[in-house]
Design a protein around this motif. Structure first.
Motif, short mmCIF file in Angstrom:
data_model
loop_
_atom_site.label_atom_id
_atom_site.label_comp_id
_atom_site.label_asym_id
_atom_site.label_seq_id
_atom_site.Cartn_x
_atom_site.Cartn_y
_atom_site.Cartn_z
N VAL A 136 -13.33 15.11 13.83
CA VAL A 136 -12.15 14.80 14.63
C VAL A 136 -10.93 15.27 13.86
O VAL A 136 -10.94 15.30 12.62
CB VAL A 136 -12.09 13.29 14.93
CG1 VAL A 136 -11.97 12.48 13.66
CG2 VAL A 136 -10.96 12.95 15.89
N LEU A 137 -9.88 15.65 14.56
CA LEU A 137 -8.65 16.06 13.89
C LEU A 137 -8.07 14.90 13.09
O LEU A 137 -8.00 13.78 13.57
CB LEU A 137 -7.62 16.55 14.90
CG LEU A 137 -7.88 17.92 15.51
CD1 LEU A 137 -6.80 18.24 16.53
CD2 LEU A 137 -7.91 19.00 14.44
N ARG A 138 -7.62 15.21 11.89
CA ARG A 138 -7.08 14.18 11.02
C ARG A 138 -5.93 13.43 11.69
O ARG A 138 -5.88 12.20 11.66
CB ARG A 138 -6.59 14.79 9.71
CG ARG A 138 -6.02 13.77 8.73
CD ARG A 138 -5.34 14.42 7.55
NE ARG A 138 -4.87 13.41 6.60
CZ ARG A 138 -3.73 12.73 6.74
NH1 ARG A 138 -2.93 12.96 7.78
NH2 ARG A 138 -3.37 11.82 5.84
N GLU A 139 -4.99 14.17 12.29
CA GLU A 139 -3.83 13.50 12.87
C GLU A 139 -4.23 12.58 14.02
O GLU A 139 -3.62 11.53 14.23
CB GLU A 139 -2.80 14.52 13.33
CG GLU A 139 -3.23 15.44 14.43
CD GLU A 139 -2.15 16.44 14.78
OE1 GLU A 139 -1.05 16.02 15.19
OE2 GLU A 139 -2.39 17.65 14.63
N ASP A 140 -5.27 12.94 14.76
CA ASP A 140 -5.73 12.08 15.85
C ASP A 140 -6.32 10.78 15.31
O ASP A 140 -6.06 9.69 15.84
CB ASP A 140 -6.78 12.80 16.69
CG ASP A 140 -6.21 13.92 17.53
OD1 ASP A 140 -4.96 14.04 17.59
OD2 ASP A 140 -6.99 14.70 18.10
N PHE A 141 -7.10 10.90 14.24
CA PHE A 141 -7.74 9.71 13.69
C PHE A 141 -6.72 8.80 13.02
O PHE A 141 -6.79 7.56 13.15
CB PHE A 141 -8.85 10.09 12.72
CG PHE A 141 -9.66 8.93 12.24
CD1 PHE A 141 -10.37 8.14 13.14
CD2 PHE A 141 -9.72 8.59 10.89
CE1 PHE A 141 -11.11 7.05 12.71
CE2 PHE A 141 -10.46 7.51 10.46
CZ PHE A 141 -11.15 6.73 11.37
N VAL A 142 -5.76 9.38 12.31
CA VAL A 142 -4.71 8.56 11.69
C VAL A 142 -3.90 7.83 12.76
O VAL A 142 -3.54 6.66 12.59
CB VAL A 142 -3.80 9.42 10.79
CG1 VAL A 142 -2.58 8.63 10.34
CG2 VAL A 142 -4.57 9.91 9.58
N ILE A 189 0.86 -1.18 0.00
CA ILE A 189 0.00 0.00 0.00
C ILE A 189 0.89 1.23 0.00
O ILE A 189 1.77 1.37 0.86
CB ILE A 189 -0.92 0.03 1.23
CG1 ILE A 189 -1.82 -1.21 1.26
CG2 ILE A 189 -1.76 1.30 1.24
CD1 ILE A 189 -2.61 -1.35 2.56
N SER A 190 0.69 2.12 -0.94
CA SER A 190 1.42 3.38 -0.98
C SER A 190 0.56 4.45 -0.33
O SER A 190 -0.52 4.77 -0.82
CB SER A 190 1.75 3.77 -2.43
OG SER A 190 2.42 5.02 -2.46
N GLY A 191 1.03 5.00 0.80
CA GLY A 191 0.28 6.02 1.51
C GLY A 191 -0.21 5.52 2.85
O GLY A 191 -0.94 4.53 2.91
N SER A 192 0.19 6.20 3.93
CA SER A 192 -0.19 5.78 5.28
C SER A 192 -1.25 6.68 5.90
O SER A 192 -1.34 6.78 7.12
CB SER A 192 1.05 5.74 6.20
OG SER A 192 1.54 7.06 6.43
N GLY A 193 -2.04 7.34 5.04
CA GLY A 193 -3.11 8.18 5.52
C GLY A 193 -4.32 7.36 5.92
O GLY A 193 -4.23 6.19 6.28
N ILE A 194 -5.50 7.97 5.83
CA ILE A 194 -6.72 7.33 6.33
C ILE A 194 -7.06 6.08 5.52
O ILE A 194 -7.26 5.00 6.07
CB ILE A 194 -7.87 8.33 6.33
CG1 ILE A 194 -7.62 9.40 7.39
CG2 ILE A 194 -9.21 7.63 6.58
CD1 ILE A 194 -8.58 10.56 7.36
N LEU A 237 -12.55 5.70 3.61
CA LEU A 237 -12.89 4.62 4.53
C LEU A 237 -13.79 3.58 3.87
O LEU A 237 -13.55 2.37 3.99
CB LEU A 237 -13.58 5.19 5.77
CG LEU A 237 -12.69 5.94 6.75
CD1 LEU A 237 -13.52 6.68 7.80
CD2 LEU A 237 -11.72 4.99 7.44
N VAL A 238 -14.82 4.04 3.20
CA VAL A 238 -15.73 3.11 2.55
C VAL A 238 -15.01 2.36 1.43
O VAL A 238 -15.18 1.15 1.25
CB VAL A 238 -16.98 3.84 2.02
CG1 VAL A 238 -17.86 2.89 1.22
CG2 VAL A 238 -17.77 4.43 3.19
#
Length: 371
Positions: free
Chosen positions: A102-108, A6-11, A306-307
């Motif tokens: 929610v803050l993005r960094e918190d959810f990640v 997987i390229s990318g460690s975001g949501i 997410l979906v």
């Protein structure tokens, strides 16, 4: 299909890493940044995306970390209040509606903790070449040694490197919305108490809201303008451009521009959608903004990521090793959902307000997850 890159460690990438790990797959995540990315704005988790967060075991934690806004003020260019609401905000819609902001960094961070040791993370690296073969994808990295994977997932955002390598130049797929956005954090020098401030005049405006128990601010600047060349998308060039375009707005400029200059988490980019006829080629497939970004104006980028992660994981599990079938089913299920969410941008109101509540309710629930 046991070995997935997987390229990318975001949501989207992190959610998929967790879901595939639960299926017993070997997952590697490559991320250009040297560490998990800090900063970013508050994100919205709505509708069907809440079900995905529940499946990930994070619903209670996300609710506990949500923002606690009491309302908002809308100002003119001089800072005079022209509207206020204690019923809704531009960032999250109607207050108390069951959605989560929610803050993005918190959810990640929550997602990364759920992944835990279930994936290998390669930080400070990126993919430079993909060679599709019958037995897998030969991947060349900028730093790590080449490796072969069964599948490669591009969850690497608007300027996806996987999309470029698998499909061609991004100009073919990115549709600019003639707007730019800049986001950064600052101390709460305005003394805001769970209250948002929005200002717009002419072709520029911004939104400001407090976070971290009112100790910090998140500032979002937005201004009209067409695509920029690569030389104008550097950090320094973008900071200068943002300051120049926001200068006609007269409220709190000195302190805002000081925060802009000093912010270590400054982020800026064009506002755009990604529109493609297909999201897979060979053993490579796109997820979230990389394949079907709806833009920040939709408020549904997180929901789509997410979906999309859930649907892709489900279809890979159902396909019994046939990635071509899995990718086709993934697109068949996701495309109507993507279409209705991308269309939200066309339904936005005036003065930077989001699409209507009715349109957003339809869009955020416009897909059914399989049990």
């Amino acid at each position: 299909m046991k070995n997935v890159l997987i390229s990318g460690s975001g949501i989207g990438g992190s959610a998929l890493a967790r879901l595939l790990g639960e299926q017993g797959r070997t997952v590697t995540v490559v991320e250009r940044a040297p560490a998990p990315r800090r900063g970013g704005q508050a994100i919205d988790i709505r509708g069907v995306a809440l079900d995905v967060v529940g499946r990930l075991g994070l619903l209670d934690r996300a609710r506990g970390a949500r923002t606690r806004m009491r309302g908002m003020s809308v100002l003119d260019g001089d800072g005079n209040e022209i509207h206020r609401s204690t019923e809704s905000t531009f960032s999250s819609g109607r207050l108390g509606n069951g959605d989560i902001e929610v803050l993005r960094e918190d959810f990640v961070r929550m997602l990364h903790e759920r992944v835990g040791d279930g994936a290998e993370f390669l930080y400070g690296d990126s993919i430079t070449a993909l060679e599709d073969a019958e037995e897998g994808v030969r991947v060349t990295f900028e730093r790590a040694a080449p490796r072969t994977f069964d599948l490669v997932v591009g969850a690497d955002g608007l300027h996806s490197g996987v999309r470029r390598l698998a499909f061609g130049a991004e100009e073919r797929f990115i549709h600019h919305l003639d707007m730019h956005i800049a986001i950064f954090g600052a101390d709460n020098f305005l003394g805001l108490d769970n209250w948002q401030v929005w200002l717009r005049e002419g072709a520029a405006g911004y939104g400001i809201y407090p976070v971290r128990d009112n100790t910090e601010l998140r500032v979002t600047f937005g201004f009209e303008g067409g695509p920029l060349g690569p030389e104008a998308r550097t950090q320094e060039a973008y900071r200068a451009l943002v300051a120049a375009r926001m200068a006609p707005l007269r409220w709190e400029n000195d302190r805002l521009f000081k925060a802009l200059r000093e912010a270590p988490d400054f982020y800026a980019d064009a506002v755009a959608q990604v529109r493609m006829d297909r999201w897979s080629r060979g053993r490579a497939v796109l997820l979230g903004d990389a394949g079907y970004g709806a833009s920040v104006l939709s408020g549904q980028g997180t929901g789509l990521a997410l979906v999309g992660a859930q649907v892709l994981a489900d279809e890979l599990a159902r396909a019994d090793g046939d990635h071509t079938l899995a990718f086709a089913r993934y697109e068949e299920r996701m495309r109507p959902f993507v279409t209705v969410n991308q269309a939200l941008v066309e339904g936005r109101g005036e003065a930077g307000s989001p699409a209507s509540e009715e349109a957003l309710d339809r869009a955020k629930n416009a897909i059914v997850l399989e049990v």
